[in-house]
Design an enzyme around this catalytic site. Structure first.
Site, PDB file in Angstrom:
ATOM      1  N   GLN A   1      35.849  23.231  31.222  1.00  0.00           N
ATOM      2  CA  GLN A   1      36.497  22.599  30.072  1.00  0.00           C
ATOM      3  C   GLN A   1      38.024  22.651  30.176  1.00  0.00           C
ATOM      4  O   GLN A   1      38.591  23.394  30.978  1.00  0.00           O
ATOM      5  CB  GLN A   1      36.045  23.275  28.781  1.00  0.00           C
ATOM      6  CG  GLN A   1      34.581  23.058  28.457  1.00  0.00           C
ATOM      7  CD  GLN A   1      34.215  23.594  27.090  1.00  0.00           C
ATOM      8  OE1 GLN A   1      33.659  24.668  26.965  1.00  0.00           O
ATOM      9  NE2 GLN A   1      34.513  22.833  26.052  1.00  0.00           N
ATOM     10  N   HIS A   2      38.641  21.818  29.353  1.00  0.00           N
ATOM     11  CA  HIS A   2      40.079  21.852  29.053  1.00  0.00           C
ATOM     12  C   HIS A   2      40.995  21.287  30.145  1.00  0.00           C
ATOM     13  O   HIS A   2      42.177  21.065  29.893  1.00  0.00           O
ATOM     14  CB  HIS A   2      40.570  23.277  28.729  1.00  0.00           C
ATOM     15  CG  HIS A   2      39.699  24.064  27.827  1.00  0.00           C
ATOM     16  ND1 HIS A   2      39.206  23.550  26.650  1.00  0.00           N
ATOM     17  CD2 HIS A   2      39.210  25.328  27.922  1.00  0.00           C
ATOM     18  CE1 HIS A   2      38.457  24.470  26.059  1.00  0.00           C
ATOM     19  NE2 HIS A   2      38.435  25.544  26.809  1.00  0.00           N
TER      20      HIS A   2
ATOM     21  N   ASP B   1      30.938  23.131  30.272  1.00  0.00           N
ATOM     22  CA  ASP B   1      30.098  24.114  30.963  1.00  0.00           C
ATOM     23  C   ASP B   1      29.356  25.055  30.020  1.00  0.00           C
ATOM     24  O   ASP B   1      28.162  25.342  30.219  1.00  0.00           O
ATOM     25  CB  ASP B   1      30.906  24.897  32.000  1.00  0.00           C
ATOM     26  CG  ASP B   1      32.199  25.491  31.457  1.00  0.00           C
ATOM     27  OD1 ASP B   1      32.468  25.389  30.240  1.00  0.00           O
ATOM     28  OD2 ASP B   1      32.960  26.064  32.257  1.00  0.00           O
TER      29      ASP B   1
END
Length: 464
Positions: free
Chosen positions: A69-70, A223
């Site tokens: 992520q991110h 995830d």
């Protein structure tokens, strides 16, 4: 028998599982490594996917990608990557996180709008860093997406104009609202200075396109949401995942908005919500102390279990490479209680207790948001450690279940692919296998040692 493929594109590697869609039985698998570092050329992920998926992807009738992520993937008008993607564990945007929070309503306003209090991990802060430190690259940028969005786009062979994401990964950007189910454009503009093209947020079980070989492509997911889907989490289940980072999360029916910033109010991959606490330091803590002690995994576990609870008074605050929860990006680790009587066993035990105590803080934070753990599931690479398994129940103060070792993120992506392929209202129910149940008495003294050191260092930090 129909086969589906689930992809886990993580920080360190790509894993691909080929799975029987009705039963969840794993038929085949592949793996390929990613470059080290806190930034990465997205093309490296694509190359790893081709390597890990060779002989697997083309056999699948549906595929989905779960990703770290991110991460910030910035693209120009021709869909070319502007610069290497900044990953979730890159903390250079900590000043931007602090500035954006102070200038635009404070933590309460950000939590209310996006479910998040900004930290260096989140995409919005990375966009702010790009605008401030690389204005030429910022000027070229016309769209931004997350790692799994970019890989899904490449699998479909479409342009950024047709790119999609899912609500779980969108909820980790800092410019999407889990409660409203939509982008918060004002927050994006505050971060970057102007609007950018963003992927469409698809429904959890939607077929968003097809691969060149005709397989259906599901939206993919973040995830942690992938792991939750793979495990089949129910209400009251909380996962402690001990990988490179440590994550503590569970499924809830309503969104979280924690102004303290300890709990990130993410969405999940099914239409519900996934309140989550993340620490930057989990398995890496054990790796570091194994190297310091010059022992292998088995020897380290034996040392840690040789020492008594409390590690002879040694306490580790495991913020080795900065920390996200609590938000101390420039922190380092602290060892307290070191005397001439300390042993190698005490040091090993302190490493395990300190790492687990940081995750126990996550359980407490989730409880403050109404998610009281009725069952704790321990997964991730460090869950294979015998010392971690035997010490965890006493540190957490509850019984712990360890599911069979599996790639749950990739399995969750495969389950999403099977769900999209089936057209069913709900995801398939796959049996993950028997769990090992571990019990132990709560080690109150260990918790008190850790809390004292944690609070003392917090006081030090506030006076710097």
């Amino acid at each position: 028998m129909s086969l589906v493929a689930g992809v886990d594109s993580s920080t360190q590697s790509t894993k691909v599982l080929l799975v029987e869609s009705e039963t969840g039985e794993i038929v085949d698998s592949g793996r390929a490594s990613h470059p080290d570092g806190t930034e990465c050329p997205p093309e490296a992920w694509w190359e790893a996917l081709q390597e890990a998926g060779k002989g697997l992807l083309e056999r699948a009738e549906a595929v989905a990608v779960a990703g770290q992520q991110h991460g910030m993937v910035a693209l120009d008008a021709d869909d070319r990557v502007v610069r290497p993607a900044l990953l979730w564990n890159d903390t250079r945007s900590a000043p931007q996180a602090e500035r954006l929070t102070a200038e635009h309503g404070g933590p309460e306003a950000w939590a209310a709008d996006t479910g998040l209090v900004l930290a260096a991990s989140f995409t919005a802060t990375k966009l702010a860093w790009l605008a401030e430190h690389e204005p030429e690259n910022a000027a070229k940028t016309v769209s931004v997406m997350l790692p799994h969005d970019w890989l899904t786009m490449r699998l479909r062979g479409v342009t950024a104009a047709d790119a999609t994401t899912d609500r779980s990964d969108a909820s980790g950007t800092g410019y999407w609202s889990p409660s409203a189910g939509d982008y918060v454009t004002d927050r994006l503009v505050q971060a970057f200075g102007r609007e950018l093209a963003l992927p469409r947020v698809a429904a959890p079980n939607e077929i968003v396109g097809r691969t060149p070989w005709g397989a259906a492509v599901a939206p993919g997911t973040g995830d942690n949401a992938g792991a939750a889907l793979g495990l089949g989490l129910g209400t009251g289940d909380v996962v402690v995942s001990l990988g490179t980072s440590g994550t503590v999360f569970g499924v809830s029916d309503g969104p979280a908005a924690d102004p303290s910033g300890l709990v990130a109010g993410f969405a999940d991959a099914t239409g519900r919500f996934l309140p989550l606490v993340c620490t930057l330091n989990a398995a890496r803590v054990l790796d570091t102390f194994r190297a310091l002690l010059g022992v292998d995994h088995a020897e380290f576990d034996a040392l840690a279990l040789e020492a008594a609870p409390g590690a002879g008074g040694l306490t580790l605050l495991p913020y080795l490479d900065g920390e996200r929860t609590p938000n101390r990006p420039n922190a380092t680790g602290v060892i307290s209680g070191l005397t001439t009587g300390a042993t190698r066993a005490d040091l090993a035990r302190a490493a395990v207790e300190g790492m687990l105590s940081a995750q126990a803080d996550g359980l407490t934070a989730l409880a403050s948001q109404g998610l009281q753990a009725q069952r704790v599931l321990l997964i991730g690479g460090a869950s294979a450690s015998e010392a971690v398994r035997r010490i965890a129940p006493s540190v957490f103060g509850v019984d712990v279940e360890v599911p069979p070792t599996a790639e749950y993120v990739a399995l969750g992506a495969a389950k999403q692919a099977a769900w999209a392929l089936s057209g069913s209202e709900n995801p398939p129910q796959w049996h993950v296998g028997e769990t090992a149940r571990l019990s132990g008495s709560a080690a109150t003294a260990v918790s008190e040692q850790y809390a004292t050191l944690r609070d003392e260092t917090s006081s030090w930090a506030s006076h710097q």
